[in-house]
Design an enzyme around this catalytic site. Sequence first.
Site, PDB file in Angstrom:
ATOM      1  N   ASN A   1       0.907  -7.368  18.098  1.00 12.61           N
ATOM      2  CA  ASN A   1      -0.225  -7.907  17.344  1.00 12.61           C
ATOM      3  C   ASN A   1      -1.449  -7.905  18.258  1.00 12.61           C
ATOM      4  OD1 ASN A   1      -2.019  -9.736  15.775  1.00 12.61           O
ATOM      5  ND2 ASN A   1      -0.155 -10.153  14.603  1.00 12.61           N
TER       6      ASN A   1
ATOM      7  N   ALA B   1      -1.225  -1.727  16.886  1.00 15.26           N
ATOM      8  CA  ALA B   1       0.126  -1.253  16.585  1.00 15.26           C
ATOM      9  C   ALA B   1       0.345   0.185  17.055  1.00 15.26           C
ATOM     10  CB  ALA B   1       0.368  -1.355  15.073  1.00 15.26           C
TER      11      ALA B   1
ATOM     12  N   GLY C   1       1.937  -6.598  13.226  1.00 15.41           N
ATOM     13  CA  GLY C   1       0.718  -6.796  12.442  1.00 15.41           C
ATOM     14  C   GLY C   1       0.821  -7.784  11.306  1.00 15.41           C
ATOM     15  N   THR C   2       1.504  -8.887  11.562  1.00 11.41           N
ATOM     16  CA  THR C   2       1.499  -9.955  10.549  1.00 11.41           C
ATOM     17  C   THR C   2       1.141 -11.281  11.207  1.00 11.41           C
ATOM     18  OG1 THR C   2       2.806 -11.230   8.943  1.00 11.41           O
ATOM     19  CG2 THR C   2       4.045 -10.179  10.731  1.00 11.41           C
TER      20      THR C   2
ATOM     21  N   ASP D   1       0.785  -1.243   0.000  1.00 16.95           N
ATOM     22  CA  ASP D   1       0.000   0.000   0.000  1.00 16.95           C
ATOM     23  C   ASP D   1       0.817   1.293   0.000  1.00 16.95           C
ATOM     24  OD1 ASP D   1       0.869   0.188   2.697  1.00 16.95           O
ATOM     25  OD2 ASP D   1      -0.960  -0.734   3.481  1.00 16.95           O
TER      26      ASP D   1
ATOM     27  N   GLU E   1      -3.442 -10.281  18.309  1.00 17.00           N
ATOM     28  CA  GLU E   1      -3.614 -11.664  18.776  1.00 17.00           C
ATOM     29  C   GLU E   1      -2.298 -12.437  18.651  1.00 17.00           C
ATOM     30  OE1 GLU E   1      -5.653 -13.489  14.763  1.00 17.00           O
ATOM     31  OE2 GLU E   1      -6.931 -12.535  16.277  1.00 17.00           O
TER      32      GLU E   1
ATOM     33  N   CYS F   1       4.366  -4.873 -17.736  1.00 13.88           N
ATOM     34  CA  CYS F   1       3.880  -5.194 -19.081  1.00 13.88           C
ATOM     35  C   CYS F   1       4.380  -6.599 -19.401  1.00 13.88           C
ATOM     36  CB  CYS F   1       4.408  -4.190 -20.113  1.00 13.88           C
ATOM     37  SG  CYS F   1       4.031  -4.726 -21.793  1.00 13.88           S
TER      38      CYS F   1
ATOM     39  N   HIS G   1       6.513  -7.810  -1.242  1.00 19.18           N
ATOM     40  CA  HIS G   1       5.463  -8.352  -2.116  1.00 19.18           C
ATOM     41  C   HIS G   1       5.022  -7.378  -3.202  1.00 19.18           C
ATOM     42  CE1 HIS G   1       4.343 -11.347   1.345  1.00 19.18           C
ATOM     43  NE2 HIS G   1       5.400 -11.723   0.666  1.00 19.18           N
TER      44      HIS G   1
ATOM     45  N   CYS H   1      -0.953  -1.950 -21.730  1.00 15.48           N
ATOM     46  CA  CYS H   1       0.260  -1.130 -21.722  1.00 15.48           C
ATOM     47  C   CYS H   1       0.077   0.052 -22.676  1.00 15.48           C
ATOM     48  CB  CYS H   1       1.444  -1.986 -22.160  1.00 15.48           C
ATOM     49  SG  CYS H   1       2.974  -1.070 -22.341  1.00 15.48           S
TER      50      CYS H   1
HETATM   51  C1  BJW Z   1      -3.091  -6.031  14.000  1.00 12.24           C
HETATM   52  C2  BJW Z   1      -4.020  -5.067  13.893  1.00 12.24           C
HETATM   53  C3  BJW Z   1      -3.623  -3.856  14.554  1.00 12.24           C
HETATM   54  C4  BJW Z   1      -4.902  -6.674  12.808  1.00 12.24           C
HETATM   55  N1  BJW Z   1      -2.430  -3.812  15.171  1.00 12.24           N
HETATM   56  N2  BJW Z   1      -1.946  -6.089  14.567  1.00 12.24           N
HETATM   57  C5  BJW Z   1       7.448 -22.447   3.522  1.00 12.24           C
HETATM   58  C6  BJW Z   1       6.558 -23.053   4.382  1.00 12.24           C
HETATM   59  C7  BJW Z   1       5.201 -23.120   4.062  1.00 12.24           C
HETATM   60  C8  BJW Z   1       4.702 -22.591   2.872  1.00 12.24           C
HETATM   61  C9  BJW Z   1       5.580 -21.983   2.020  1.00 12.24           C
HETATM   62  C10 BJW Z   1       6.927 -21.906   2.348  1.00 12.24           C
HETATM   63  N3  BJW Z   1       7.561 -21.249   1.339  1.00 12.24           N
HETATM   64  C11 BJW Z   1       6.636 -20.887   0.407  1.00 12.24           C
HETATM   65  C12 BJW Z   1       5.426 -21.338   0.794  1.00 12.24           C
HETATM   66  C13 BJW Z   1       4.145 -21.123   0.024  1.00 12.24           C
HETATM   67  C14 BJW Z   1       3.534 -19.771   0.203  1.00 12.24           C
HETATM   68  C15 BJW Z   1       3.097 -19.649   1.653  1.00 12.24           C
HETATM   69  O1  BJW Z   1       3.743 -19.043   2.485  1.00 12.24           O
HETATM   70  N4  BJW Z   1       1.952 -20.211   1.968  1.00 12.24           N
HETATM   71  C16 BJW Z   1       1.421 -20.145   3.336  1.00 12.24           C
HETATM   72  C17 BJW Z   1       0.058 -19.485   3.317  1.00 12.24           C
HETATM   73  C18 BJW Z   1       1.407 -21.521   3.915  1.00 12.24           C
HETATM   74  N5  BJW Z   1       4.463 -18.723  -0.154  1.00 12.24           N
HETATM   75  C19 BJW Z   1       4.579 -18.299  -1.397  1.00 12.24           C
HETATM   76  O2  BJW Z   1       3.952 -18.802  -2.316  1.00 12.24           O
HETATM   77  C20 BJW Z   1       5.590 -17.202  -1.668  1.00 12.24           C
HETATM   78  N6  BJW Z   1       6.428 -17.610  -2.756  1.00 12.24           N
HETATM   79  C21 BJW Z   1       7.450 -18.453  -2.600  1.00 12.24           C
HETATM   80  O3  BJW Z   1       7.906 -18.785  -1.538  1.00 12.24           O
HETATM   81  O4  BJW Z   1       7.957 -18.890  -3.776  1.00 12.24           O
HETATM   82  C22 BJW Z   1       8.930 -19.925  -3.793  1.00 12.24           C
HETATM   83  C23 BJW Z   1       9.389 -20.058  -5.227  1.00 12.24           C
HETATM   84  C24 BJW Z   1      10.746 -20.100  -5.484  1.00 12.24           C
HETATM   85  C25 BJW Z   1      11.164 -20.235  -6.823  1.00 12.24           C
HETATM   86  C26 BJW Z   1      10.239 -20.310  -7.856  1.00 12.24           C
HETATM   87  C27 BJW Z   1       8.885 -20.246  -7.583  1.00 12.24           C
HETATM   88  C28 BJW Z   1       8.458 -20.133  -6.259  1.00 12.24           C
HETATM   89  C29 BJW Z   1       4.880 -15.926  -2.132  1.00 12.24           C
HETATM   90  C30 BJW Z   1       3.998 -15.341  -1.098  1.00 12.24           C
HETATM   91  C31 BJW Z   1       3.257 -14.150  -1.690  1.00 12.24           C
HETATM   92  C32 BJW Z   1       2.185 -13.611  -0.766  1.00 12.24           C
HETATM   93  N7  BJW Z   1       1.359 -12.730  -1.501  1.00 12.24           N
HETATM   94  C33 BJW Z   1       0.296 -12.002  -0.800  1.00 12.24           C
HETATM   95  C34 BJW Z   1      -0.469 -11.144  -1.836  1.00 12.24           C
HETATM   96  C35 BJW Z   1       0.381  -9.925  -2.221  1.00 12.24           C
HETATM   97  C36 BJW Z   1      -0.324  -9.024  -3.162  1.00 12.24           C
HETATM   98  C37 BJW Z   1      -1.576  -8.413  -2.577  1.00 12.24           C
HETATM   99  O5  BJW Z   1      -1.553  -7.764  -1.540  1.00 12.24           O
HETATM  100  O6  BJW Z   1      -2.597  -8.578  -3.223  1.00 12.24           O
HETATM  101  O7  BJW Z   1       0.871 -11.169   0.222  1.00 12.24           O
HETATM  102  S1  BJW Z   1      -0.814 -13.060   0.109  1.00 12.24           S
HETATM  103  C38 BJW Z   1      -0.983 -11.991   1.497  1.00 12.24           C
HETATM  104  O8  BJW Z   1      -0.355 -12.568   2.678  1.00 12.24           O
HETATM  105  C39 BJW Z   1      -0.148 -10.748   1.155  1.00 12.24           C
HETATM  106  C40 BJW Z   1       0.463 -10.421   2.482  1.00 12.24           C
HETATM  107  O9  BJW Z   1       1.589  -9.587   2.317  1.00 12.24           O
HETATM  108  C41 BJW Z   1       0.762 -11.766   3.060  1.00 12.24           C
HETATM  109  C42 BJW Z   1       0.931 -11.787   4.541  1.00 12.24           C
HETATM  110  O10 BJW Z   1      -0.239 -11.406   5.194  1.00 12.24           O
HETATM  111  P1  BJW Z   1      -0.147 -10.550   6.535  1.00 12.24           P
HETATM  112  O11 BJW Z   1       0.450  -9.235   6.261  1.00 12.24           O
HETATM  113  O12 BJW Z   1       0.474 -11.339   7.585  1.00 12.24           O
HETATM  114  O13 BJW Z   1      -1.684 -10.273   6.817  1.00 12.24           O
HETATM  115  P2  BJW Z   1      -2.755 -11.162   7.618  1.00 12.24           P
HETATM  116  O14 BJW Z   1      -4.099 -10.660   7.265  1.00 12.24           O
HETATM  117  O15 BJW Z   1      -2.492 -12.606   7.447  1.00 12.24           O
HETATM  118  O16 BJW Z   1      -2.461 -10.828   9.145  1.00 12.24           O
HETATM  119  C43 BJW Z   1      -2.742  -9.558   9.703  1.00 12.24           C
HETATM  120  C44 BJW Z   1      -2.288  -9.591  11.145  1.00 12.24           C
HETATM  121  O17 BJW Z   1      -2.467  -8.302  11.703  1.00 12.24           O
HETATM  122  C45 BJW Z   1      -3.102 -10.563  12.019  1.00 12.24           C
HETATM  123  O18 BJW Z   1      -2.210 -11.359  12.777  1.00 12.24           O
HETATM  124  C46 BJW Z   1      -3.926  -9.636  12.931  1.00 12.24           C
HETATM  125  O19 BJW Z   1      -4.116 -10.189  14.228  1.00 12.24           O
HETATM  126  C47 BJW Z   1      -3.039  -8.420  12.987  1.00 12.24           C
HETATM  127  N8  BJW Z   1      -3.708  -7.134  13.238  1.00 12.24           N
HETATM  128  N9  BJW Z   1      -5.123  -5.410  13.196  1.00 12.24           N
HETATM  129  C48 BJW Z   1      -1.618  -4.931  15.169  1.00 12.24           C
HETATM  130  N10 BJW Z   1      -4.416  -2.751  14.580  1.00 12.24           N
END
Ligand code: BJW
Length: 243
Positions: A213, A231, A187-188, A103, A215, A126, A118, A147
Amino acid sequence: MSDFERAAELIKSAKKIAVLTGAGISAESGVPTFRGRGGLWQKYRAEELATPEAFQKDPVLVWKFYDYRRRLISKVEPNKAHRILAEWENSLGNIEIVTQNIDGLHQRAGSKKVVELHGNIWQAICLKENRVFKFKENPIKEFPPKCSECGGLIRPDVVWFGEALDPLILEKAFNLFESADVAIVIGTSSIVYPAAYLPQITKKNGGSTIEINIEETALTPLADFFFKGKASDILSQINNYLS
Ligand code: BJW
């Protein structure tokens, strides 16, 4: 001494501080998180929207999802948590942020040392020319957008599930957390990899981790300090002992 004061002391004595942020830090600005209550993935299925396969199948649907989020993000402001981190960059001088957020709110709050793991929602790629460019049209007029140089299909410059992160960016993030003596994780949910590894690296190297966090998460058992709360509240409390 309260835990807030102890965490502040740790921050003051650190040589290098690495901060990992996730969607939760922008929640108080009004940007929905991905998981949990009110999370984006409850309304939209991740597999339908945040994968290269989904984009191949239906680029219009995926672009509409991003257009919705671009419109929302363009209307919100950085919150106190973003602003405190930006202040710390100036006052402490040894702090860098790695964000999973697309963002741009850290930069809008004034932080300069920000690594975007990310991608960024205001950039596109493109697919014909394999070129990354700023794409600020808001709202998007035509779906899917094309594009302006070659008419080819474009995609958001973000990292979807199953896609590799930019190796240079990932290396920078790993080096930062490897050399940091304090990691602050805000916040992750700590379930998406490789981002979730970063604070574990600091810990393995003998550094300390501070988690903020509303939670507990998968990281909490490893954290030296876990502050349960919003946060902006928690950072304000720690900040009281820094100034
Ligand atoms: C507060 C609050 C307040 C609320 N104050 N807190 C190893 C182990 C297991 C799996 C894998 C691994 N390695 C790879 C994987 C697979 C996969 C993965 O991790 N899957 C898991 C779900 C199991 N990873 C991938 O695919 C990654 N790629 C990769 O590793 O490639 C390897 C490769 C190598 C070579 C060739 C090919 C491949 C890529 C991951 C990409 C993630 N993309 C997204 C979308 C981005 C674009 C978009 O925004 O549209 O990224 S998914 C989404 O999750 C987004 C986020 O950045 C990301 C993380 O989410 P985040 O930020 O943690 O948000 P939430 O909602 O989950 O949590 C919010 C938190 O805030 C909560 O805890 C609340 O409690 C808290 N909160 N209010 C403080 N006020």
